[in-house]
Design an enzyme around this catalytic site. Sequence first.
Site, PDB file in Angstrom:
ATOM      1  N   ILE A 152      19.075 -15.649  54.475  1.00 49.70           N
ATOM      2  CA  ILE A 152      18.246 -14.634  53.660  1.00 49.70           C
ATOM      3  C   ILE A 152      18.788 -13.294  53.459  1.00 49.70           C
ATOM      4  CG2 ILE A 152      15.846 -13.562  53.670  1.00 49.70           C
ATOM      5  CD1 ILE A 152      14.867 -16.069  55.282  1.00 49.70           C
ATOM      6  N   ARG A 209       6.766 -15.324  43.368  1.00 51.45           N
ATOM      7  CA  ARG A 209       6.303 -13.937  42.681  1.00 51.45           C
ATOM      8  C   ARG A 209       5.848 -13.992  41.274  1.00 51.45           C
ATOM      9  NH1 ARG A 209      11.075 -10.562  45.631  1.00 51.45           N
ATOM     10  NH2 ARG A 209      10.060  -9.853  47.356  1.00 51.45           N
ATOM     11  N   ARG A 255      21.449  -3.837  45.962  1.00 47.60           N
ATOM     12  CA  ARG A 255      21.691  -5.213  46.973  1.00 47.60           C
ATOM     13  C   ARG A 255      23.062  -4.964  47.090  1.00 47.60           C
ATOM     14  NH1 ARG A 255      17.821  -7.957  43.820  1.00 47.60           N
ATOM     15  NH2 ARG A 255      15.989  -8.260  45.181  1.00 47.60           N
ATOM     16  N   HIS A 268      20.226 -13.731  42.709  1.00 47.17           N
ATOM     17  CA  HIS A 268      19.052 -12.992  43.326  1.00 47.17           C
ATOM     18  C   HIS A 268      19.303 -11.452  42.943  1.00 47.17           C
ATOM     19  CE1 HIS A 268      15.445 -12.089  45.678  1.00 47.17           C
ATOM     20  NE2 HIS A 268      16.184 -11.351  46.493  1.00 47.17           N
TER      21      HIS A 268
HETATM   22  P1  A3D Z   1      15.350  -5.964  59.646  1.00 46.79           P
HETATM   23  O1  A3D Z   1      13.701  -5.796  59.765  1.00 46.79           O
HETATM   24  O2  A3D Z   1      15.977  -4.572  59.455  1.00 46.79           O
HETATM   25  O3  A3D Z   1      15.892  -7.095  60.434  1.00 46.79           O
HETATM   26  C1  A3D Z   1      17.194  -7.338  60.561  1.00 46.79           C
HETATM   27  C2  A3D Z   1      17.643  -7.596  61.932  1.00 46.79           C
HETATM   28  O4  A3D Z   1      18.866  -7.925  62.106  1.00 46.79           O
HETATM   29  C3  A3D Z   1      17.445  -6.461  62.856  1.00 46.79           C
HETATM   30  O5  A3D Z   1      16.396  -6.448  63.892  1.00 46.79           O
HETATM   31  C4  A3D Z   1      18.810  -6.085  63.430  1.00 46.79           C
HETATM   32  O6  A3D Z   1      18.842  -5.765  64.854  1.00 46.79           O
HETATM   33  C5  A3D Z   1      19.561  -7.542  63.309  1.00 46.79           C
HETATM   34  N1  A3D Z   1      20.924  -7.344  63.325  1.00 46.79           N
HETATM   35  C6  A3D Z   1      21.769  -6.396  62.731  1.00 46.79           C
HETATM   36  N2  A3D Z   1      22.991  -6.862  62.961  1.00 46.79           N
HETATM   37  C7  A3D Z   1      22.961  -7.994  63.490  1.00 46.79           C
HETATM   38  C8  A3D Z   1      23.905  -8.964  64.034  1.00 46.79           C
HETATM   39  N3  A3D Z   1      25.449  -8.534  63.921  1.00 46.79           N
HETATM   40  N4  A3D Z   1      23.724  -9.937  64.882  1.00 46.79           N
HETATM   41  C9  A3D Z   1      22.332 -10.245  64.851  1.00 46.79           C
HETATM   42  N5  A3D Z   1      21.316  -9.589  64.367  1.00 46.79           N
HETATM   43  C10 A3D Z   1      21.632  -8.408  63.683  1.00 46.79           C
HETATM   44  O7  A3D Z   1      15.420  -6.635  57.999  1.00 46.79           O
HETATM   45  P2  A3D Z   1      14.549  -7.665  57.508  1.00 46.79           P
HETATM   46  O8  A3D Z   1      14.020  -8.619  58.363  1.00 46.79           O
HETATM   47  O9  A3D Z   1      13.445  -6.877  56.468  1.00 46.79           O
HETATM   48  O10 A3D Z   1      15.526  -8.202  56.301  1.00 46.79           O
HETATM   49  C11 A3D Z   1      16.554  -9.035  56.602  1.00 46.79           C
HETATM   50  C12 A3D Z   1      17.559  -9.260  55.391  1.00 46.79           C
HETATM   51  O11 A3D Z   1      16.958 -10.043  54.556  1.00 46.79           O
HETATM   52  C13 A3D Z   1      18.193  -7.954  54.897  1.00 46.79           C
HETATM   53  O12 A3D Z   1      19.356  -8.215  54.638  1.00 46.79           O
HETATM   54  C14 A3D Z   1      17.057  -8.100  53.562  1.00 46.79           C
HETATM   55  O13 A3D Z   1      17.868  -7.364  52.389  1.00 46.79           O
HETATM   56  C15 A3D Z   1      17.122  -9.454  53.262  1.00 46.79           C
HETATM   57  N6  A3D Z   1      16.068  -9.957  52.314  1.00 46.79           N
HETATM   58  C16 A3D Z   1      16.428 -10.959  51.560  1.00 46.79           C
HETATM   59  C17 A3D Z   1      15.501 -11.534  50.590  1.00 46.79           C
HETATM   60  C18 A3D Z   1      15.982 -12.437  49.483  1.00 46.79           C
HETATM   61  O14 A3D Z   1      15.005 -12.821  48.785  1.00 46.79           O
HETATM   62  C19 A3D Z   1      17.213 -12.932  49.552  1.00 46.79           C
HETATM   63  C20 A3D Z   1      14.372 -10.774  50.640  1.00 46.79           C
HETATM   64  C21 A3D Z   1      13.861  -9.811  51.491  1.00 46.79           C
HETATM   65  C22 A3D Z   1      14.912  -9.268  52.576  1.00 46.79           C
END
Ligand code: A3D
Length: 320
Positions: free
Chosen positions: A119, A152, A89, A176
């Site tokens: 998130i 989970r 992370r 987390h």
């Molecule tokens: P993903 O499907 O890659 O979506 C992220 C989106 O953010 C993409 O569509 C990108 O184009 C967009 N993006 C990138 N830069 C920017 C910006 N500057 N402004 C606006 N949009 C942008 O990722 P995801 O949806 O699978 O995950 C998103 C985030 O959540 C990641 O950082 C993961 O690590 C995090 N996450 C957190 C948890 C928690 O429990 C905290 C769980 C799962 C994922």
Amino acid sequence: MARAKIALIGAGQIGGTLALLTGLKELGDIVLFDVVEGVPQGKSLDIAEASPVLGFDAAYTGVNSYEAIAGADVIIVTAGVPRKPGMSRSDLLDINLKVMQQVGAGIKEYAPDAFVICITNPLDAMVWALQKASGLPTNKVVGMAGVLDSARFRYFLADEFKVSVEDVTAFVLGGHGDDMVPLVRYSGVAGIPLPDLVKMGWTTQEKVDAIVERTRKGGGEIVNLLKTGSAFYAPAASAIEMAASYLRDKKRLLPCAAYLSGEYGLDGLYLGVPVLIGAGGVEKIVEIALDANEQAMLDKSVASVKELIAECQKIAPGLA
Ligand code: A3D
């Protein structure tokens, strides 16, 4: 009464799922934002076209500019990059910190009255950075992690006991990361605490220990299976539960990353703690008694969160 406006910053795996769930639960109208052109527009139209079949009313708008989030009641931020196999992370920190600075500036300009749920990982540091960059009050900016980690834990326990997930409660505190603190004493089935269930022969201490460990590594387990990204269904569902508690003033008591000002003896950082979410945002932070072992685990988790924040302060001294 006008429908609430929900802005989703990031239209990736979680953002798209959030957009669908927001409609299904009829929480309000949705603005889906991303820097990639076409993706928020395409996902918005696709979900809007599903709404007659699924039977819900919500307006969807896909956008690439921040003006469109003006006046949003709730903002859920998933912008950034997710973890890939072998990436920790904290490896994400450098890239996602810059994203939080951009998103924070957009929120500050167009939606300073919103309730914001972050998130993006590494969660405890990114929610801290997002609050600093947006300048919103700390009770209006929270991080989603504990609801997911607890879900989970609940799922694994329900599977072990072969009981409904609805009857299993579980509690996870702390950051987390792999050193989060699943609280065995405060978890159980229909009010019967886990240690009693062990005494009653429902399971063994070894099995409980294995479930605790699996919960801690729950994010990594999915990353290793998917290989191309991280979990998205359960994270989206968890954030929706938090948003609904705010919009409907439900006053749910949920484990969330909240800004601490003296609670648990800590100050100036975000950490996963039990939080009451209502129309006032974070209305209360609940301080539960911890035994020496739980406190030691929490201290370890806090040390990791502090390290991440220190890294953020080094990269972006303006945020401190
Ligand atoms: P993903 O499907 O890659 O979506 C992220 C989106 O953010 C993409 O569509 C990108 O184009 C967009 N993006 C990138 N830069 C920017 C910006 N500057 N402004 C606006 N949009 C942008 O990722 P995801 O949806 O699978 O995950 C998103 C985030 O959540 C990641 O950082 C993961 O690590 C995090 N996450 C957190 C948890 C928690 O429990 C905290 C769980 C799962 C994922």
